[in-house]
Structure formats: structure tokens, C-alpha cells
Design a protein around this motif. Structure first.
Motif, mmCIF file in Angstrom:
data_model
loop_
_atom_site.group_PDB
_atom_site.id
_atom_site.type_symbol
_atom_site.label_atom_id
_atom_site.label_comp_id
_atom_site.label_asym_id
_atom_site.label_seq_id
_atom_site.Cartn_x
_atom_site.Cartn_y
_atom_site.Cartn_z
ATOM 1 N N TYR A 1 -1.046 -22.806 16.811
ATOM 2 C CA TYR A 1 0.318 -23.085 17.268
ATOM 3 C C TYR A 1 0.354 -24.040 18.461
ATOM 4 O O TYR A 1 1.389 -24.198 19.086
ATOM 5 C CB TYR A 1 1.016 -21.781 17.625
ATOM 6 C CG TYR A 1 1.006 -20.821 16.466
ATOM 7 C CD1 TYR A 1 1.800 -21.056 15.345
ATOM 8 C CD2 TYR A 1 0.171 -19.711 16.458
ATOM 9 C CE1 TYR A 1 1.777 -20.198 14.258
ATOM 10 C CE2 TYR A 1 0.151 -18.849 15.374
ATOM 11 C CZ TYR A 1 0.953 -19.095 14.281
ATOM 12 O OH TYR A 1 0.920 -18.254 13.208
ATOM 13 N N GLN B 1 -0.550 -27.896 10.223
ATOM 14 C CA GLN B 1 0.742 -27.705 10.871
ATOM 15 C C GLN B 1 1.425 -29.042 11.179
ATOM 16 O O GLN B 1 2.644 -29.128 11.207
ATOM 17 C CB GLN B 1 0.592 -26.887 12.165
ATOM 18 C CG GLN B 1 0.168 -25.480 11.924
ATOM 19 C CD GLN B 1 -1.336 -25.320 11.799
ATOM 20 O OE1 GLN B 1 -2.070 -26.279 11.589
ATOM 21 N NE2 GLN B 1 -1.810 -24.099 11.917
ATOM 22 N N SER C 1 2.946 -25.074 23.154
ATOM 23 C CA SER C 1 3.523 -24.651 21.882
ATOM 24 C C SER C 1 4.103 -25.821 21.105
ATOM 25 O O SER C 1 4.668 -26.741 21.689
ATOM 26 C CB SER C 1 4.604 -23.611 22.136
ATOM 27 O OG SER C 1 5.169 -23.201 20.912
#
Length: 97
Positions: free
Chosen positions: A32, A50, A96
Motif C-alpha cells: 500500500y 497496484q 499511503s
């Protein structure tokens, strides 16, 4: 770009890297983190799944399926890999996505 070696426990379940903020678990933090750019498996570096999921989400595709598939692919790559490619050259630590 830094290469962070993945350290595993004796049962080969927990995977961690040494981040600017200290030792962090790859499955919980790197997955993340905005700085994670890829996973090194053998001689090849696979881009972080991601990144692609975030690009596809900005185009209006279904977020839940994309993120779930990206996480599963990331976990598979980490299981087979030995290092994380990190672009945190300023040593600021986790950020993040």
C-alpha cells in the motif's frame, strides 16, 4: 531507486524489509506504499500491480475487483521474489497510495 532485500522468518511465512521507518512487513506496508515500484523475482523486476490498478481506476473501471486482483498478484510475486524496488530516495518512509 533502492532495492530492499526481503527477509523471511524461519517458517517462510512473514516477509519484511528494512524501510526508512524501520522494519515493515511487505504484505501490509509495501503493498500500500506509494514508493513501491516493483518486485524482483530472479533477474527480472515486475512492476507493482497496484500501479496498474490505480491507473485503471482513474479511467472508471471497477475498483473492488481491480484492487483485489492486484493484491493477489502482489502476494504471489512477493512469495516468489527476493527484493522490493523502492523509489524512496529521500528516506521518508511509508506513504499511503
Amino acid at each position: 531507486m533502492k532495492t530492499l532485500t526481503i527477509h523471511r522468518d524461519e517458517k517462510n511465512i512473514r516477509a519484511a524489509v528494512e524501510c526508512a521507518t524501520g522494519e515493515v512487513q511487505v504484505y501490509r506496508a509495501c503493498a500500500y506504499c506509494l514508493h513501491c515500484k516493483g518486485i524482483r523475482v530472479g533477474a527480472r523486476v515486475y512492476p507493482a500491480p497496484q500501479e496498474k490498478a490505480m491507473q485503471d481506476m482513474s479511467r472508471g473501471r471497477g475498483a473492488e475487483d481491480l484492487l483485489l486482483n492486484a493484491q493477489l498478484q502482489f502476494n504471489t510475486l512477493v512469495r516468489d521474489g527476493f527484493a522490493i524496488e523502492c523509489d524512496d530516495d529521500e528516506n521518508k518512509g511509508f506513504k499511503s497510495r
